[in-house]
Design an enzyme around this catalytic site. Structure first.
Site, PDB file in Angstrom:
ATOM      1  N   CYS A 105      34.115  26.112  57.351  1.00  0.00           N
ATOM      2  CA  CYS A 105      33.270  25.467  56.243  1.00  0.00           C
ATOM      3  C   CYS A 105      32.796  24.258  57.444  1.00  0.00           C
ATOM      4  CB  CYS A 105      35.021  25.005  55.985  1.00  0.00           C
ATOM      5  SG  CYS A 105      35.232  22.575  54.987  1.00  0.00           S
ATOM      6  N   CYS A 203      42.063  23.746  52.686  1.00  0.00           N
ATOM      7  CA  CYS A 203      41.731  22.447  51.765  1.00  0.00           C
ATOM      8  C   CYS A 203      41.328  22.780  50.807  1.00  0.00           C
ATOM      9  CB  CYS A 203      40.520  22.046  52.244  1.00  0.00           C
ATOM     10  SG  CYS A 203      39.041  23.599  52.348  1.00  0.00           S
TER      11      CYS A 203
END
Length: 380
Positions: A105, A203
């Site tokens: 990410c 997340c």
């Protein structure tokens, strides 16, 4: 230790709703820069779910922007995230490995998609609330990624795939501060999220049970759990749901009548030690120090180096095979830059070295880069 900036620059801050990015924005404003905020939405499903905090995070970020008197833009990177991060996450789990999506990410979303978007807005630099530092080395002409000064919060492990262009365009304002000072500043200047808890976990999963989430995307087949003597001691619900070193949720606690396998007494807890995809078998052992949980050699692929590439025989190297692990002395035994592979060894045994996780190399406080663990030896 970030590169010295001109008196005033246009800096786009990734404002997450947390205290670290909020204080980062305030620090940059105090230095006289033009600060603009962007809130990144990286996961679109389940906005109304009890487990999803995205909506509240944006409200917190907007409140911070209002207090600081800066503009904030809500940008949706969910499509990029699914293509570049989540798809790889599922592929790795399907292959029996345990990936670290936060590493990908950072490289693909926060320091690529976000960076590109910020530059289109006329930014000179971007900034985030990561605990790390950037230093320009005049001797080599390279930008270096350094550990954050707070050893308990250092996030260089997750940033090891950043390249020279990304580092040259990035600021980490809180990397020079301990977390306690960041909290103190937030309280002192009256930030609305000053007491907000740090986010934990992956997340896009949030606070939901991991197995429940993964079950929605991956097929699974139950199979046997065996001990180090090959005796069946239980049944797993699917190999993808387990990772090496896992203790909770195995479902074989209290099997003291099975005896005491090597390395552990009969009252010691069970740990996941091996996964055999060919036979769909999960192996578990008793005792944290069981030999099957110890490794001194590993091979890794998909290597990414920030600047200087470590060489076989080079001294002074250390590595982490998981986040929050203390640095451990290591040696690079072989490295193929073209194939992006390497093999490493450690004088001291490493615990539960897990394929799919990152091994990250350091020379002192400088993060050199890292690779994805492909395999590790296990002591017999």
């Amino acid at each position: 230790m970030n590169t010295q900036l001109p008196p005033k620059q246009r800096i786009v801050v990734g404002l997450s709703g947390g205290v670290d990015s909020a204080v980062s924005a305030w620090l940059l404003k105090q230095q006289g820069h033009e600060v603009v905020a962007i809130f990144m939405k990286n996961w679109e499903d389940d906005d109304d779910s009890e487990f999803c905090s995205s909506r509240q995070d944006f409200l917190d970020a907007a409140s911070v922007a209002d207090v600081l008197g800066i503009e904030i833009e809500h940008v949706n990177f969910a499509a990029e995230y699914k293509d570049r991060v989540f798809a790889e996450f599922l592929r790795e789990y399907s292959a029996g490995r345990t990936p670290n999506p936060d590493v990908l990410c950072n490289a693909e979303i926060k320091f690529k998609a976000f960076l590109d978007h910020a530059m289109r807005l006329g930014a000179d630099r971007i900034a985030t609330g990561h605990y790390a530092r950037v230093r320009h080395n005049p001797a080599t002409g390279l930008h270096e990624l350094l550990k954050g000064l707070d050893p308990l919060k250092d996030q260089s492990y997750f940033l090891h795939r950043l390249n020279q262009a990304q580092l040259a365009s990035t600021l980490f304002p809180v990397g020079e501060l301990p977390k306690t000072e960041v909290r103190r500043i937030a309280l002192e200047i009256g930030l609305p999220n000053a007491k907000k808890k740090d986010s934990t976990g992956i997340c896009f999963i949030g606070e939901r049970p991991f197995r429940e989430f993964l079950n929605r995307y991956l097929s699974h087949e139950p199979g046997p759990i065996k001990d180090d003597r090959g005796r069946r001691i239980g049944e797993h619900v699917g190999l993808s749901f387990y990772t090496l070193g896992q203790r909770k949720g195995i479902g074989i606690g209290g099997l003291k009548e099975k005896g005491a396998p090597r390395g552990g007494g009969e009252h010691e807890p069970w740990f996941v030690a091996r996964k055999d995809l060919a036979s769909n078998t999960l192996y578990a052992v008793q005792g944290h120090d069981h030999p099957w949980l110890q490794s001194q050699r590993l091979s890794a692929d998909d290597a990414s180096w920030i600047g200087t590439v470590p060489q076989p025989g080079q001294g002074g190297l250390a590595a982490k095979t998981r986040y929050r692990q203390a640095d451990s002395a290591c040696a690079v035994d072989a490295l193929d830059a073209a194939a992006r592979t390497l093999s490493m060894s450690f004088p001291a045994p490493q615990w539960a070295v897990t394929p799919g996780q990152s091994v990250v190399l350091y020379e002192g406080e400088v993060c050199l880069g890292g690779a994805v663990i492909a395999a590790a030896d296990q002591r017999a």
